[in-house]
Design an enzyme around this catalytic site. Sequence first.
Site, short mmCIF file in Angstrom:
data_model
loop_
_atom_site.label_atom_id
_atom_site.label_comp_id
_atom_site.label_asym_id
_atom_site.label_seq_id
_atom_site.Cartn_x
_atom_site.Cartn_y
_atom_site.Cartn_z
N SER A 156 0.84 -1.22 0.00
CA SER A 156 0.00 0.00 0.00
C SER A 156 0.86 1.25 0.00
O SER A 156 2.06 1.20 0.30
CB SER A 156 -0.87 0.07 1.27
OG SER A 156 -1.58 -1.11 1.46
N ASP A 160 5.09 -7.63 2.91
CA ASP A 160 3.99 -6.96 3.63
C ASP A 160 3.20 -8.01 4.40
O ASP A 160 3.22 -9.19 4.04
CB ASP A 160 3.07 -6.22 2.62
CG ASP A 160 2.31 -5.06 3.25
OD1 ASP A 160 1.53 -5.29 4.19
OD2 ASP A 160 2.50 -3.92 2.79
N ASP A 191 5.87 -10.13 8.49
CA ASP A 191 5.50 -9.25 9.59
C ASP A 191 6.80 -8.67 10.16
O ASP A 191 7.59 -9.40 10.76
CB ASP A 191 4.74 -10.03 10.67
CG ASP A 191 4.29 -9.12 11.81
OD1 ASP A 191 4.81 -7.99 11.93
OD2 ASP A 191 3.43 -9.56 12.60
N ASN A 245 10.40 0.49 4.84
CA ASN A 245 9.31 1.46 4.74
C ASN A 245 8.12 1.13 5.64
O ASN A 245 7.39 2.03 6.06
CB ASN A 245 8.87 1.53 3.27
CG ASN A 245 7.47 2.10 3.13
OD1 ASN A 245 7.27 3.32 3.18
ND2 ASN A 245 6.47 1.23 2.96
N TYR A 268 5.00 7.24 17.79
CA TYR A 268 5.38 7.44 16.38
C TYR A 268 6.56 8.41 16.25
O TYR A 268 7.57 8.10 15.59
CB TYR A 268 4.16 7.95 15.62
CG TYR A 268 4.34 8.04 14.12
CD1 TYR A 268 4.14 6.93 13.31
CD2 TYR A 268 4.71 9.24 13.51
CE1 TYR A 268 4.30 7.02 11.93
CE2 TYR A 268 4.87 9.33 12.13
CZ TYR A 268 4.66 8.21 11.35
OH TYR A 268 4.83 8.30 9.99
N LYS A 289 10.36 7.59 14.88
CA LYS A 289 10.88 8.18 13.63
C LYS A 289 12.18 8.94 13.88
O LYS A 289 13.11 8.90 13.06
CB LYS A 289 9.82 9.09 13.00
CG LYS A 289 8.60 8.33 12.47
CD LYS A 289 8.98 7.30 11.43
CE LYS A 289 7.77 6.63 10.79
NZ LYS A 289 8.16 5.63 9.79
N1 LIG Z 1 1.76 8.92 4.43
C1 LIG Z 1 2.42 9.87 5.06
O1 LIG Z 1 2.06 11.05 5.08
C2 LIG Z 1 3.72 9.54 5.76
C3 LIG Z 1 4.48 10.60 6.26
C4 LIG Z 1 5.67 10.32 6.89
C5 LIG Z 1 6.11 9.03 7.00
N2 LIG Z 1 5.35 8.01 6.53
C6 LIG Z 1 5.87 6.66 6.69
O2 LIG Z 1 5.87 6.00 5.45
C7 LIG Z 1 5.77 4.59 5.65
C8 LIG Z 1 4.65 4.04 4.79
O3 LIG Z 1 3.44 4.63 5.22
P1 LIG Z 1 2.18 4.78 4.29
O4 LIG Z 1 1.72 6.17 4.41
O5 LIG Z 1 2.45 4.23 2.95
O6 LIG Z 1 1.14 3.86 5.09
P2 LIG Z 1 0.10 2.77 4.57
O7 LIG Z 1 -0.70 2.46 5.78
O8 LIG Z 1 -0.58 3.25 3.35
O9 LIG Z 1 0.99 1.54 4.16
C9 LIG Z 1 1.77 0.86 5.10
C10 LIG Z 1 2.02 -0.55 4.61
O10 LIG Z 1 2.81 -1.20 5.62
C11 LIG Z 1 2.25 -2.48 5.85
N3 LIG Z 1 2.55 -2.94 7.21
C12 LIG Z 1 2.03 -2.51 8.36
N4 LIG Z 1 2.51 -3.20 9.38
C13 LIG Z 1 3.37 -4.10 8.86
C14 LIG Z 1 4.17 -5.12 9.42
N5 LIG Z 1 4.17 -5.39 10.73
N6 LIG Z 1 4.95 -5.84 8.59
C15 LIG Z 1 4.93 -5.62 7.25
N7 LIG Z 1 4.18 -4.68 6.67
C16 LIG Z 1 3.41 -3.93 7.47
C17 LIG Z 1 0.76 -2.29 5.64
O11 LIG Z 1 0.08 -3.51 5.42
C18 LIG Z 1 0.73 -1.36 4.46
O12 LIG Z 1 0.73 -2.06 3.24
C19 LIG Z 1 5.55 4.41 7.15
O13 LIG Z 1 6.78 4.09 7.77
C20 LIG Z 1 5.05 5.77 7.59
O14 LIG Z 1 5.31 6.01 8.94
C21 LIG Z 1 4.16 8.23 5.91
#
Ligand SMILES: NC(=O)c1ccc[n+]([C@@H]2O[C@H](COP(=O)([O-])OP(=O)(O)OC[C@H]3O[C@@H](n4cnc5c(N)ncnc54)[C@H](O)[C@@H]3O)[C@@H](O)[C@H]2O)c1
Length: 259
Positions: free
Chosen positions: A15, A36, A72, A99, A163, A167
Amino acid sequence: MRLKDRVAIVTGGSSGIGRGVCLEYAREGAKVVVADVIEHPKPGKHHDKDVTTPTMDVIKDLGGDGLFYQTDMSEEDSVRALVQETIAHYGRLDIIVNNAGIFIPGDTQSLTVAEWDQVTAVNIRGIFIATKYAIPHLKESRFGRIINVASVHAFHGGGGPAYAPAKAGVVNLTRDTAIEVGSCGITVNAICPGYIETPIQDYLTPEDIADCLHKTPLPRLGLPKDIGRAAVFFASNDAEWITGAALPVDGGWLAPIGI
Ligand SMILES: NC(=O)c1ccc[n+]([C@@H]2O[C@H](COP(=O)([O-])OP(=O)(O)OC[C@H]3O[C@@H](n4cnc5c(N)ncnc54)[C@H](O)[C@@H]3O)[C@@H](O)[C@H]2O)c1
């Protein structure tokens, strides 16, 4: 193609941002291991509402190569198996993009200890585990790259008591690992996204999202592709002498803070 035939693991690749990284890597010729907990993308409340096709299917449609491996990141055995499966299938590993991440809303008074453990287990402990098992194989590569996805919340409060510290820890873990493996020719860098349109934002209201846009100097919110292109750069030969860096990809979110 800037990553032709390089083998990359992307965690959380089903995702959002991870999916965006996987697709950009596939476009650049990398073989992508999508790691994932779930294979299908999470449909979001605000973003990616209609995204249903698994990342691997899109990679194949692009003419790319890769595999999905259910992983996981909070489980050591699962992460070890991911790296083993990658080596068994492709015989090598060049790039790992750490990620996968989760967010649980709440402050110090409302978040349970179990929730704090859950967030930190995925967002920082999982990166330590993946890095630990990837390094022996990255040492064998001429292009060893570790790319950690942190956040603008690494640099200021307001991201919650699990969180934001996780980070901030990822940024310093990045620097520490960069020092450790620099002599092996492996680079280690962090990307710090601002607001990116993904399902992780489901807990926000439309008013919260409008506020995030207001805090972003460039006149749009971020897309997974914006992070994907930065991840291509760090993995490419162009970034071979950059290590220990934390790059904001945030539309200017951090500009007022001076990071
Ligand atoms: N979207 C934002 O604005 C944003 C901003 C800063 C940082 N981030 C970081 O970017 C990264 C991705 O976030 P995103 O926005 O795409 O979130 P999202 O929720 O869209 O996707 C996260 C993905 O990680 C997977 N996941 C969750 N727990 C897991 C686990 N234990 N093992 C394996 N996979 C796992 C989920 O199934 C999902 O597919 C994260 O580390 C998030 O903290 C996102």
